[in-house]
Design a protein around this motif. Structure first.
Motif, short mmCIF file in Angstrom:
data_model
loop_
_atom_site.label_atom_id
_atom_site.label_comp_id
_atom_site.label_asym_id
_atom_site.label_seq_id
_atom_site.Cartn_x
_atom_site.Cartn_y
_atom_site.Cartn_z
N THR A 24 -19.92 -21.91 -15.20
CA THR A 24 -19.89 -22.87 -14.10
C THR A 24 -18.86 -23.93 -14.45
O THR A 24 -18.00 -24.28 -13.64
N HIS A 43 -26.03 -10.06 -14.72
CA HIS A 43 -25.27 -11.29 -14.88
C HIS A 43 -26.20 -12.51 -14.78
O HIS A 43 -26.10 -13.46 -15.56
N ASP A 44 -27.12 -12.49 -13.82
CA ASP A 44 -28.08 -13.59 -13.66
C ASP A 44 -28.99 -13.68 -14.88
O ASP A 44 -29.25 -14.76 -15.42
N GLU A 45 -29.46 -12.51 -15.29
CA GLU A 45 -30.41 -12.43 -16.39
C GLU A 45 -29.80 -12.97 -17.69
O GLU A 45 -30.47 -13.64 -18.47
N ALA A 46 -28.50 -12.67 -17.90
CA ALA A 46 -27.85 -13.08 -19.15
C ALA A 46 -27.39 -14.54 -19.09
O ALA A 46 -26.86 -15.07 -20.06
N ASN A 47 -27.57 -15.16 -17.94
CA ASN A 47 -27.22 -16.57 -17.79
C ASN A 47 -25.76 -16.87 -18.12
O ASN A 47 -25.46 -17.88 -18.77
N CYS A 48 -24.89 -16.01 -17.67
CA CYS A 48 -23.46 -16.17 -17.94
C CYS A 48 -22.93 -17.47 -17.34
O CYS A 48 -22.00 -18.07 -17.88
N LEU A 49 -23.55 -17.93 -16.27
CA LEU A 49 -23.04 -19.14 -15.62
C LEU A 49 -23.35 -20.41 -16.41
O LEU A 49 -22.86 -21.48 -16.08
N SER A 50 -24.17 -20.29 -17.45
CA SER A 50 -24.42 -21.47 -18.29
C SER A 50 -23.09 -21.98 -18.87
O SER A 50 -22.94 -23.17 -19.10
N CYS A 51 -22.15 -21.08 -19.10
CA CYS A 51 -20.81 -21.53 -19.50
C CYS A 51 -19.81 -21.45 -18.35
O CYS A 51 -18.92 -22.27 -18.25
N THR A 75 -25.30 -10.04 -26.05
CA THR A 75 -26.07 -9.69 -24.85
C THR A 75 -26.63 -8.28 -24.95
O THR A 75 -27.70 -8.00 -24.42
#
Ligand code: HEC
Length: 93
Positions: free
Chosen positions: A42, A32-40, A70
Motif C-alpha cells: 500500500t 494475495h489477501d491471505e498473505a497480506n501483501c498490501l501491508s507493504c 510465504t
C-alpha cells in the motif's frame, strides 16, 4: 490392479494440468489477501512502469514469496501473478 493403475494415471493427469494451467486471478486474489501483501505494497504501490514484462512480474512475486517465506508453490505464484496482472500491470503474457 487395473483400477489402481487407471486411478493413478488420472490423478497424475490432473496434477500436471494444474502445474501448467494459466494462473487463476480469483485464486490469486485470495492468496494475495491471505498473505497480506498490501501491508507493504500500500505504501509501496505495484508499479507497472518498473515491472514492465510478464517475466519480471513472475520474478518479483517470487522474490517476495521467497523472502517473506510465504511458501507458495509455482502454481500459486502463477495465480497471484494472474491476479496482479489483471488488477495492476496489464502486461502481455
Ligand atoms: C515486508 C514488506 C513486503 C511485503 C509484505 C511484500 N513485499 Fe513485495 N516488495 C517489497 C520490496 C522491498 C520490493 C522491491 C521493491 C523495489 O525493488 O523497489 C517488492 C517488490 C514487489 C513487486 C514488484 C514491485 C513493482 O513495483 O512492480 C511485486 C509484484 C511484489 N513485491 C509482490 C509481492 C507479493 C505478491 C507479496 C505478498 C506475498 C509481497 N510483495 C509482499 C516488500 C514487500
Amino acid at each position: 490392479m487395473k483400477k489402481t493403475a487407471l486411478l493413478l494415471s488420472t490423478s497424475i493427469a490432473v496434477f500436471s494440468s494444474n502445474i501448467f494451467a494459466a494462473g487463476d486471478p480469483v485464486a490469486g486474489k485470495a492468496l494475495h489477501d491471505e498473505a497480506n501483501c498490501l501491508s507493504c505494497h500500500t505504501k509501496k504501490p505495484y508499479d507497472p512502469a518498473k515491472t514492465n514484462t510478464y517475466e519480471k512480474l513472475v520474478k518479483a512475486v517470487n522474490f517476495c514469496n521467497v523472502n517473506l517465506n510465504t511458501g507458495w508453490f509455482d502454481d500459486e505464484v502463477e495465480h497471484v501473478v494472474a491476479f496482479l496482472n489483471k488488477e495492476y500491470y496489464k502486461l502481455k503474457q
